[in-house]
Motif scaffolding. Structure first.
Motif, PDB file in Angstrom:
ATOM      1  N   MET A   5       0.849  -1.182   0.000  1.00  0.00           N
ATOM      2  CA  MET A   5       0.000   0.000   0.000  1.00  0.00           C
ATOM      3  C   MET A   5       0.892   1.242   0.000  1.00  0.00           C
ATOM      4  O   MET A   5       1.846   1.319   0.763  1.00  0.00           O
ATOM      5  CB  MET A   5      -0.904  -0.038   1.234  1.00  0.00           C
ATOM      6  CG  MET A   5      -1.849   1.129   1.315  1.00  0.00           C
ATOM      7  SD  MET A   5      -2.894   1.147   2.801  1.00  0.00           S
ATOM      8  CE  MET A   5      -3.940  -0.240   2.504  1.00  0.00           C
ATOM      9  N   SER A   6       0.572   2.196  -0.827  1.00  0.00           N
ATOM     10  CA  SER A   6       1.351   3.429  -0.865  1.00  0.00           C
ATOM     11  C   SER A   6       0.986   4.308   0.328  1.00  0.00           C
ATOM     12  O   SER A   6      -0.092   4.175   0.914  1.00  0.00           O
ATOM     13  CB  SER A   6       1.081   4.197  -2.165  1.00  0.00           C
ATOM     14  OG  SER A   6      -0.177   4.842  -2.116  1.00  0.00           O
ATOM     15  N   ILE A   7       1.872   5.213   0.659  1.00  0.00           N
ATOM     16  CA  ILE A   7       1.614   6.120   1.780  1.00  0.00           C
ATOM     17  C   ILE A   7       0.409   7.017   1.475  1.00  0.00           C
ATOM     18  O   ILE A   7      -0.398   7.288   2.348  1.00  0.00           O
ATOM     19  CB  ILE A   7       2.876   6.936   2.167  1.00  0.00           C
ATOM     20  CG1 ILE A   7       2.667   7.627   3.503  1.00  0.00           C
ATOM     21  CG2 ILE A   7       3.240   7.930   1.081  1.00  0.00           C
ATOM     22  CD1 ILE A   7       2.695   6.701   4.664  1.00  0.00           C
ATOM     23  N   ILE A  44     -10.450   3.892  -6.825  1.00  0.00           N
ATOM     24  CA  ILE A  44     -10.188   4.239  -5.418  1.00  0.00           C
ATOM     25  C   ILE A  44      -9.523   3.060  -4.717  1.00  0.00           C
ATOM     26  O   ILE A  44      -8.546   3.227  -3.982  1.00  0.00           O
ATOM     27  CB  ILE A  44     -11.484   4.658  -4.690  1.00  0.00           C
ATOM     28  CG1 ILE A  44     -12.083   5.936  -5.299  1.00  0.00           C
ATOM     29  CG2 ILE A  44     -11.245   4.816  -3.188  1.00  0.00           C
ATOM     30  CD1 ILE A  44     -11.195   7.170  -5.200  1.00  0.00           C
ATOM     31  N   GLN A  45     -10.015   1.854  -4.968  1.00  0.00           N
ATOM     32  CA  GLN A  45      -9.430   0.648  -4.367  1.00  0.00           C
ATOM     33  C   GLN A  45      -7.982   0.484  -4.820  1.00  0.00           C
ATOM     34  O   GLN A  45      -7.103   0.154  -4.013  1.00  0.00           O
ATOM     35  CB  GLN A  45     -10.271  -0.581  -4.746  1.00  0.00           C
ATOM     36  CG  GLN A  45      -9.852  -1.862  -4.067  1.00  0.00           C
ATOM     37  CD  GLN A  45      -8.723  -2.607  -4.773  1.00  0.00           C
ATOM     38  OE1 GLN A  45      -8.596  -2.553  -5.990  1.00  0.00           O
ATOM     39  NE2 GLN A  45      -7.897  -3.263  -4.006  1.00  0.00           N
ATOM     40  N   GLN A  46      -7.714   0.751  -6.098  1.00  0.00           N
ATOM     41  CA  GLN A  46      -6.350   0.632  -6.623  1.00  0.00           C
ATOM     42  C   GLN A  46      -5.419   1.673  -6.002  1.00  0.00           C
ATOM     43  O   GLN A  46      -4.265   1.374  -5.711  1.00  0.00           O
ATOM     44  CB  GLN A  46      -6.350   0.761  -8.142  1.00  0.00           C
ATOM     45  CG  GLN A  46      -6.972  -0.424  -8.840  1.00  0.00           C
ATOM     46  CD  GLN A  46      -7.106  -0.227 -10.333  1.00  0.00           C
ATOM     47  OE1 GLN A  46      -7.140   0.895 -10.841  1.00  0.00           O
ATOM     48  NE2 GLN A  46      -7.190  -1.333 -11.058  1.00  0.00           N
ATOM     49  N   ILE A  47      -5.914   2.869  -5.784  1.00  0.00           N
ATOM     50  CA  ILE A  47      -5.109   3.914  -5.139  1.00  0.00           C
ATOM     51  C   ILE A  47      -4.802   3.497  -3.702  1.00  0.00           C
ATOM     52  O   ILE A  47      -3.655   3.559  -3.254  1.00  0.00           O
ATOM     53  CB  ILE A  47      -5.833   5.279  -5.167  1.00  0.00           C
ATOM     54  CG1 ILE A  47      -5.904   5.808  -6.603  1.00  0.00           C
ATOM     55  CG2 ILE A  47      -5.117   6.287  -4.251  1.00  0.00           C
ATOM     56  CD1 ILE A  47      -6.821   7.010  -6.755  1.00  0.00           C
ATOM     57  N   VAL A  98      -1.736   0.103  -6.065  1.00  0.00           N
ATOM     58  CA  VAL A  98      -1.611  -0.360  -7.446  1.00  0.00           C
ATOM     59  C   VAL A  98      -1.533   0.837  -8.395  1.00  0.00           C
ATOM     60  O   VAL A  98      -0.790   0.822  -9.375  1.00  0.00           O
ATOM     61  CB  VAL A  98      -2.792  -1.286  -7.826  1.00  0.00           C
ATOM     62  CG1 VAL A  98      -2.781  -1.637  -9.298  1.00  0.00           C
ATOM     63  CG2 VAL A  98      -2.769  -2.541  -6.968  1.00  0.00           C
ATOM     64  N   SER A  99      -2.291   1.879  -8.111  1.00  0.00           N
ATOM     65  CA  SER A  99      -2.312   3.090  -8.938  1.00  0.00           C
ATOM     66  C   SER A  99      -1.950   4.300  -8.089  1.00  0.00           C
ATOM     67  O   SER A  99      -2.185   4.317  -6.882  1.00  0.00           O
ATOM     68  CB  SER A  99      -3.709   3.316  -9.524  1.00  0.00           C
ATOM     69  OG  SER A  99      -4.061   2.288 -10.393  1.00  0.00           O
ATOM     70  N   LYS A 100      -1.405   5.291  -8.752  1.00  0.00           N
ATOM     71  CA  LYS A 100      -1.106   6.567  -8.099  1.00  0.00           C
ATOM     72  C   LYS A 100      -1.958   7.638  -8.769  1.00  0.00           C
ATOM     73  O   LYS A 100      -1.955   7.759  -9.996  1.00  0.00           O
ATOM     74  CB  LYS A 100       0.370   6.921  -8.242  1.00  0.00           C
ATOM     75  CG  LYS A 100       1.268   5.979  -7.480  1.00  0.00           C
ATOM     76  CD  LYS A 100       2.716   6.382  -7.612  1.00  0.00           C
ATOM     77  CE  LYS A 100       3.584   5.370  -6.879  1.00  0.00           C
ATOM     78  NZ  LYS A 100       4.997   5.631  -7.068  1.00  0.00           N
ATOM     79  N   PRO A 101      -2.671   8.437  -7.988  1.00  0.00           N
ATOM     80  CA  PRO A 101      -3.535   9.454  -8.591  1.00  0.00           C
ATOM     81  C   PRO A 101      -2.727  10.617  -9.155  1.00  0.00           C
ATOM     82  O   PRO A 101      -1.683  10.976  -8.621  1.00  0.00           O
ATOM     83  CB  PRO A 101      -4.409   9.915  -7.426  1.00  0.00           C
ATOM     84  CG  PRO A 101      -3.550   9.690  -6.221  1.00  0.00           C
ATOM     85  CD  PRO A 101      -2.739   8.453  -6.531  1.00  0.00           C
ATOM     86  N   SER A 102      -3.232  11.185 -10.233  1.00  0.00           N
ATOM     87  CA  SER A 102      -2.646  12.423 -10.748  1.00  0.00           C
ATOM     88  C   SER A 102      -2.968  13.541  -9.755  1.00  0.00           C
ATOM     89  O   SER A 102      -3.812  13.374  -8.860  1.00  0.00           O
ATOM     90  CB  SER A 102      -3.237  12.751 -12.120  1.00  0.00           C
ATOM     91  OG  SER A 102      -4.617  13.075 -11.983  1.00  0.00           O
TER      92      SER A 102
END
Length: 79
Positions: free
Chosen positions: A1-3, A35-38, A42-46
């Motif tokens: 999970m990203s910070i 949202i789940q990916q962020i 898995v994904s990083k939002p712009s």
């Protein structure tokens, strides 16, 4: 999970919000899957999406990007 994902999830679930991923997605114009990916890293939002998420969460972008320095800046302003 990203910070960032951890912070978004924490804010989404905390305080008086207790917001679901589906509600956050609807309010920010994204999808629940995104949202789940962020939140899972898995994904990083712009920046644009991050701002929409912050608006939906009614929080400042610094709450997600760097909450420690935001607090330090607030403390200095009250001196």
């Amino acid at each position: 999970m990203s910070i960032y994902g951890k912070r978004i999830k924490h804010i989404r679930k905390s305080r008086d919000k207790k917001m679901t991923q589906k509600t956050l997605a609807f309010n920010s114009g994204t999808s629940p899957r995104y949202i789940q990916q962020i939140e899972s890293g898995v994904s990083k939002p712009s920046i644009d999406i991050l701002l929409l998420i912050c608006e939906a969460l009614e929080c400042h972008p610094m709450d997600i990007i760097d909450p420690i320095n935001k607090q330090q800046l607030s403390d200095k302003g009250s001196e």
